[in-house]
Design a protein around this motif. Structure first.
Motif, PDB file in Angstrom:
ATOM      1  N   ARG A   1      -3.472  10.127  -2.116  1.00  0.00           N
ATOM      2  CA  ARG A   1      -4.395   8.993  -2.034  1.00  0.00           C
ATOM      3  C   ARG A   1      -3.640   7.671  -1.965  1.00  0.00           C
ATOM      4  NH1 ARG A   1      -4.280  10.858  -6.943  1.00  0.00           N
ATOM      5  NH2 ARG A   1      -4.083   9.496  -8.731  1.00  0.00           N
TER       6      ARG A   1
ATOM      7  N   ARG B   1       0.877  -1.174   0.000  1.00  0.00           N
ATOM      8  CA  ARG B   1       0.000   0.000   0.000  1.00  0.00           C
ATOM      9  C   ARG B   1       0.912   1.221   0.000  1.00  0.00           C
ATOM     10  NH1 ARG B   1      -5.108  -0.629  -1.423  1.00  0.00           N
ATOM     11  NH2 ARG B   1      -5.659   1.217  -0.260  1.00  0.00           N
TER      12      ARG B   1
ATOM     13  N   GLU C   1      -6.221   1.767  -7.965  1.00  0.00           N
ATOM     14  CA  GLU C   1      -6.944   2.670  -7.085  1.00  0.00           C
ATOM     15  C   GLU C   1      -8.119   1.915  -6.462  1.00  0.00           C
ATOM     16  OE1 GLU C   1      -7.759   5.815  -9.832  1.00  0.00           O
ATOM     17  OE2 GLU C   1      -5.816   6.757  -9.461  1.00  0.00           O
ATOM     18  N   ASP C   2      -8.757   2.493  -5.450  1.00  0.00           N
ATOM     19  CA  ASP C   2      -9.846   1.820  -4.749  1.00  0.00           C
ATOM     20  C   ASP C   2     -10.996   1.429  -5.670  1.00  0.00           C
ATOM     21  OD1 ASP C   2      -8.602   1.700  -2.298  1.00  0.00           O
ATOM     22  OD2 ASP C   2      -9.422   3.616  -1.620  1.00  0.00           O
TER      23      ASP C   2
END
Length: 177
Positions: A15, A8, A38-39
């Motif tokens: 972000r 991570r 990305e999320d």
């Protein structure tokens, strides 16, 4: 710094994303690049210079793993020479210190249920607690229709009981027992 798949990281310090591939050298070996997710699931390439390790922040009660052992976070993070460290407790009760970089999250601590409280004259009263007034009488409070009501002398409060402000103004100060 070299990252590995699954790390991570933050992009430009803003972000948090996950590394899914890399490192890869760009055309003409100008940059080292990584593919990050990305999320929302979108993947893109990012220069290594734009990445930094995501901070690992654990809270009291979180379950964490260090090497093969699981622990419960007791306190931290604390600043140390080698980075942040935490006080962690083993299941048998012994407390150790561990660097944050060596810990991985297993599960977050369960959210504590907020107590039912009432504020009067900037003093917060826990309505689940018992209080003693200036005469030594014991008061218990509960909420009825949005209002804090209380009784003294062992009786259970009801919707017809005295209000908290009445008890404080006429019998206060109230001291938590």
């Amino acid at each position: 710094m070299t990252y590995k798949v699954g790390d991570r990281v933050t992009v430009c310090g803003t972000r948090e994303v996950e590394v899914t591939y890399g490192p890869v050298k760009s055309t003409f070996d100008r940059y080292v690049m990584y593919v990050v997710r990305e999320d929302g699931g979108t993947e893109r390439t990012v220069k290594e210079s734009d990445l930094s390790s995501a901070p690992r922040v654990f809270g009291k009660g979180d379950r964490v793993k260090s090497l093969r052992e699981s622990y419960t976070v007791e306190a931290g993070p604390f600043d140390g020479i080698g980075g942040d460290w935490y006080a962690v407790k083993a299941d048998e009760g012994k407390v150790y210190s561990s660097g944050g970089m060596y810990l991985t999250l297993v599960s977050r601590a369960p959210e504590a249920e907020a107590p039912d409280v009432e504020t009067y004259y900037d003093i917060v009263y826990d309505l689940t607690a018992t209080y003693r007034d200036r005469d030594g009488d014991i008061w218990r409070f509960a909420r009825f229709g949005g209002a804090a009501r209380g009784e003294y002398g062992g009786s259970a409060p009801s919707e017809n009981s005295s209000s908290l402000w009445y008890a404080v103004d006429n019998y206060g100060p109230l001291t938590k027992v």
